[in-house]
Design an enzyme around this catalytic site. Structure first.
Site, PDB file in Angstrom:
ATOM      1  N   HIS A   5      15.911  37.085  16.013  1.00  0.00           N
ATOM      2  CA  HIS A   5      14.822  37.977  15.588  1.00  0.00           C
ATOM      3  C   HIS A   5      14.180  38.325  16.869  1.00  0.00           C
ATOM      4  O   HIS A   5      14.408  37.868  17.811  1.00  0.00           O
ATOM      5  CB  HIS A   5      14.010  37.089  14.786  1.00  0.00           C
ATOM      6  CG  HIS A   5      13.347  35.671  15.379  1.00  0.00           C
ATOM      7  ND1 HIS A   5      14.152  34.574  15.619  1.00  0.00           N
ATOM      8  CD2 HIS A   5      12.177  35.780  15.867  1.00  0.00           C
ATOM      9  CE1 HIS A   5      13.499  34.016  16.249  1.00  0.00           C
ATOM     10  NE2 HIS A   5      12.284  34.383  16.552  1.00  0.00           N
TER      11      HIS A   5
ATOM     12  N   HIS B 224      11.895  41.310  22.545  1.00  0.00           N
ATOM     13  CA  HIS B 224      13.163  40.653  23.033  1.00  0.00           C
ATOM     14  C   HIS B 224      13.815  39.837  21.939  1.00  0.00           C
ATOM     15  O   HIS B 224      13.109  39.586  20.932  1.00  0.00           O
ATOM     16  CB  HIS B 224      13.375  39.615  24.159  1.00  0.00           C
ATOM     17  CG  HIS B 224      12.221  38.520  23.784  1.00  0.00           C
ATOM     18  ND1 HIS B 224      10.968  38.270  23.814  1.00  0.00           N
ATOM     19  CD2 HIS B 224      12.641  37.125  23.784  1.00  0.00           C
ATOM     20  CE1 HIS B 224      10.717  37.273  23.382  1.00  0.00           C
ATOM     21  NE2 HIS B 224      11.677  36.354  23.389  1.00  0.00           N
TER      22      HIS B 224
END
Length: 173
Positions: free
Chosen positions: A34, A116
């Protein structure tokens, strides 16, 4: 209860990330790959209903966008986290900013926002250096459309599950 806000990439990208996470990320079994938009925060049942309503408003005002993975990178020397660097779009920055205003907890984040997707964490210095060196030799370019984000909550066993999904764009919910 603990809540968080994240977006999940496509299954294709999740499979690539998980091929590394199962070896290098102790949180592998707790949450799928995620991109965190809001770190874990505490909320009551009443407050989360207000937050959900606010999330619907935010979602309807932000258009779907292209998530682009640029390369492998690391937060070293701050910590030994290896991640896929995601291009910081206007939409990602707007979502992150709005999730750090009222009615959310507005305390200053511990770190600045770096979009990220984590590949590995809690690695020893030697393992971090080895894995990062190996991954930097591989190509990790990827593009996909993102049209939703998720409000998550943490279960008693430490794993995270979706509480509610919010579709981006006008007329969505």
């Amino acid at each position: 209860m603990k809540y968080g806000i994240a977006l999940f990439p496509s299954k294709k990208l999740q499979d690539i990330v998980n091929s590394y996470r199962k070896r290098y990320d102790p949180h592998y079994a707790l949450i799928p790959p995620h991109l965190t938009l809001k770190n874990a925060f505490e909320s009551s049942d009443d407050k989360i209903k207000e937050i959900s309503s606010h999330l619907r408003e935010i979602a309807s005002s932000v258009n779907p966008f292209t998530l682009q993975v640029l390369k492998v990178s690391s937060f070293s020397p701050v910590n030994n986290v290896i991640y896929l660097k995601v291009d910081s779009t206007t939409e990602l920055t707007e979502l992150h900013t709005r999730f750090h205003q009222e009615p959310f907890d507005t305390s200053t984040a511990e770190y600045s926002f770096v979009p990220h997707i984590t590949i590995g964490q809690k690695l020893s210095d030697d393992e971090h250096s080895d894995v990062l060196g190996q991954l930097k030799m591989e190509s990790f370019t990827h593009k996909e459309e993102i049209d939703r984000f998720h409000l998550l909550y943490q279960l008693e066993n430490g794993s995270w599950t979706v509480y509610e999904t919010f579709r981006l764009g006008k007329g969505q919910s």
